[in-house]
Design a protein around this motif. Structure first.
Motif, PDB file in Angstrom:
ATOM      1  N   HIS A 142       0.838  -1.193   0.000  1.00  0.00           N
ATOM      2  CA  HIS A 142       0.000   0.000   0.000  1.00  0.00           C
ATOM      3  C   HIS A 142       0.874   1.243   0.000  1.00  0.00           C
ATOM      4  O   HIS A 142       2.020   1.221   0.434  1.00  0.00           O
ATOM      5  CB  HIS A 142      -0.944   0.012   1.213  1.00  0.00           C
ATOM      6  N   GLN A 143       0.301   2.350  -0.483  1.00  0.00           N
ATOM      7  CA  GLN A 143       1.004   3.610  -0.619  1.00  0.00           C
ATOM      8  C   GLN A 143       0.088   4.749  -0.180  1.00  0.00           C
ATOM      9  O   GLN A 143      -1.126   4.576  -0.054  1.00  0.00           O
ATOM     10  CB  GLN A 143       1.399   3.824  -2.085  1.00  0.00           C
ATOM     11  N   ARG A 144       0.684   5.904   0.050  1.00  0.00           N
ATOM     12  CA  ARG A 144      -0.119   7.092   0.319  1.00  0.00           C
ATOM     13  C   ARG A 144      -0.884   7.481  -0.943  1.00  0.00           C
ATOM     14  O   ARG A 144      -0.308   7.489  -2.038  1.00  0.00           O
ATOM     15  CB  ARG A 144       0.790   8.250   0.752  1.00  0.00           C
ATOM     16  N   SER A 145      -2.157   7.834  -0.778  1.00  0.00           N
ATOM     17  CA  SER A 145      -2.955   8.221  -1.949  1.00  0.00           C
ATOM     18  C   SER A 145      -3.467   9.648  -1.847  1.00  0.00           C
ATOM     19  O   SER A 145      -4.274  10.084  -2.670  1.00  0.00           O
ATOM     20  CB  SER A 145      -4.141   7.264  -2.120  1.00  0.00           C
ATOM     21  N   GLY A 146      -3.002  10.395  -0.874  1.00  0.00           N
ATOM     22  CA  GLY A 146      -3.428  11.780  -0.697  1.00  0.00           C
ATOM     23  C   GLY A 146      -4.456  11.911   0.409  1.00  0.00           C
ATOM     24  O   GLY A 146      -5.192  10.971   0.722  1.00  0.00           O
ATOM     25  N   ASN A 147      -4.520  13.073   1.023  1.00  0.00           N
ATOM     26  CA  ASN A 147      -5.470  13.369   2.103  1.00  0.00           C
ATOM     27  C   ASN A 147      -5.314  12.419   3.287  1.00  0.00           C
ATOM     28  O   ASN A 147      -6.287  12.142   4.005  1.00  0.00           O
ATOM     29  CB  ASN A 147      -6.913  13.314   1.582  1.00  0.00           C
ATOM     30  N   GLY A 148      -4.099  11.896   3.474  1.00  0.00           N
ATOM     31  CA  GLY A 148      -3.847  11.017   4.601  1.00  0.00           C
ATOM     32  C   GLY A 148      -4.327   9.597   4.417  1.00  0.00           C
ATOM     33  O   GLY A 148      -4.224   8.779   5.335  1.00  0.00           O
ATOM     34  N   PRO A 152      -3.759   0.527  -2.634  1.00  0.00           N
ATOM     35  CA  PRO A 152      -2.831  -0.520  -3.076  1.00  0.00           C
ATOM     36  C   PRO A 152      -1.823   0.009  -4.092  1.00  0.00           C
ATOM     37  O   PRO A 152      -2.077   1.005  -4.789  1.00  0.00           O
ATOM     38  CB  PRO A 152      -3.755  -1.566  -3.712  1.00  0.00           C
ATOM     39  N   LEU A 153      -0.669  -0.648  -4.190  1.00  0.00           N
ATOM     40  CA  LEU A 153       0.368  -0.227  -5.138  1.00  0.00           C
ATOM     41  C   LEU A 153      -0.118  -0.276  -6.579  1.00  0.00           C
ATOM     42  O   LEU A 153       0.376   0.467  -7.427  1.00  0.00           O
ATOM     43  CB  LEU A 153       1.610  -1.116  -4.992  1.00  0.00           C
ATOM     44  N   VAL A 163       4.962   6.007  -7.195  1.00  0.00           N
ATOM     45  CA  VAL A 163       4.659   4.892  -6.305  1.00  0.00           C
ATOM     46  C   VAL A 163       5.750   4.736  -5.249  1.00  0.00           C
ATOM     47  O   VAL A 163       6.936   4.663  -5.564  1.00  0.00           O
ATOM     48  CB  VAL A 163       4.514   3.580  -7.108  1.00  0.00           C
ATOM     49  N   MET A 164       5.326   4.703  -3.988  1.00  0.00           N
ATOM     50  CA  MET A 164       6.234   4.493  -2.860  1.00  0.00           C
ATOM     51  C   MET A 164       5.459   3.741  -1.782  1.00  0.00           C
ATOM     52  O   MET A 164       4.515   4.277  -1.208  1.00  0.00           O
ATOM     53  CB  MET A 164       6.734   5.821  -2.320  1.00  0.00           C
TER      54      MET A 164
END
Length: 368
Positions: A142-148, A152-153, A163-164
């Motif tokens: 999983h990665q950060r997707s914005g707004n906290g 999934p990658l 992607v991180m």
């Protein structure tokens, strides 16, 4: 009560196994007697018949004179001559050292699983190791997707160059990537490096021991690259429970640390072909990171998979009620006041012990 996992190593040239006792369970049984004779509490030998025999016991804490009850004991698991246990411990420790968030989440999840009575392989539920692998799969995929929030990658809404993962995959991350110029996109190997040994129990099997083992300087670099200060523990915990309650496709996928950015989640169909795993059944499967032919969730029987999944959904619903601003929540016959609930009180509520049969009978009698 805290946990301690130990592995007793046997000197070279000494063997505890025989043709009649290929796992060494007889030697472990004698060791269990010695532990009991020397003051260990609740020595449990029910797992001596497992593929890798384990003795469970509670060790008194003599240095803590003011401790009482469970606080005066340390819960211990002891295996013997199991080098793969040492390997697994090294991998888990490396993950824990990178980011404190993983340690906190692991602590809450283990407490939750134990309190909800879904953490006992002898009774056909998952081991703590199984839950930790589920957490690490979630964090490395999983990665950060914005707004906290997290995603999934393989979420197509996030550009591939951005992607991180929340944690690096230590078996697949390109070892050169952490030292590359700042801003270089996260990189994984196309094929995993090999450092193979013969399996200590399975004559025809080899084990790839490779994972990225950071020294002090490398670890400091990883801690800088994968900070956890911006991540909300509440959102991560809710996302973890939601993922395994509603999002993970149990019929098609395997919980695995070999799920990568380029190859996606490990498919059950592939495991069925390579290792003879069950296919097309609605049940949880967890691939051991080193013994990849071994399903850590094989202990689940009957409806226990469905029960565990219901517990994931229940834990998520409790956090979701708070996030939605509800002031009360009704679960069964119990109404909980959610107004001004603190973080620790929320964790206590999520980890509320499952009522024992005696307690349930008492509740039923008082209601009549």
């Amino acid at each position: 009560m805290s946990d301690l996992d130990m592995c007793l190593q046997i000197p070279d040239g000494v063997s505890i196994t025989t043709e009649e006792d290929p796992t060494g369970s007889n030697s472990m049984a004698k060791l269990a007697q010695l532990l009991e004779q020397n003051g260990m509490k609740e020595v449990d030998t029910c797992r001596l018949t497992a593929r890798i025999p384990v003795i469970k016991f509670n060790c008194p804490k003599p240095l803590e004179d003011d401790a009482e009850g469970e606080n005066a004991l340390m819960e211990c698991d002891l295996s013997m001559h199991n080098p793969l246990a040492v390997l697994n411990t090294g991998l888990l420790r490396s993950y824990a050292e990178i980011n404190p968030v993983s340690r906190v989440l692991a602590s809450v999840i283990k407490r939750w699983a134990k309190a909800r009575d879904i953490n006992n392989p002898a009774r056909h539920t998952l081991s703590s190791y199984g839950y930790i692998l589920m957490l690490l799969h979630f964090l490395t995929f999983h990665q950060r997707s914005g707004n906290g929030l997290v995603a999934p990658l393989n979420d197509k809404s996030v550009a591939a160059t951005q992607v991180m993962p929340l944690l690096p995959n230590l078996q697949w991350m390109d070892a050169a990537w952490p030292t590359m110029n700042p801003g270089t996109p996260y990189k994984e190997y196309d094929s995993m490096p090999k450092n193979q040994i013969k399996h200590p129990l399975e004559e025809r099997a080899n084990v790839n021991m490779y994972f990225y083992r950071p020294n002090a300087a490398m670890l400091s670099n990883l801690q800088r690259l994968f900070p956890g200060q911006d991540l909300s523990l509440g959102i991560l915990l809710a996302s973890f429970f939601r993922y395994y309650a509603f999002e993970f496709d149990y019929k098609r996928h395997v919980v695995s640390l070999h799920s990568t950015m380029s190859q996606g989640i490990v498919e059950r169909e592939v495991k069925a072909e390579l290792d003879g795993w069950r296919n097309y059944s609605a049940a949880l499967t967890i691939e051991d990171p080193f013994e990849t032919f071994y399903d850590v969730a094989h202990v689940l029987r009957g409806g226990y998979y469905h029960r565990i999944r219901r517990e994931f959904a229940l834990a998520y619903s409790k956090i979701a009620d708070i996030a939605a601003g509800k002031t009360t929540s009704v679960l069964g016959d119990k109404t909980v006041n959610l107004a001004n609930l603190s973080g620790m009180e929320l964790i206590d509520w999520i980890c509320e012990p499952l009522a024992t049969e005696k307690e349930e009978d008492s509740i039923a009698q008082s209601a009549t």
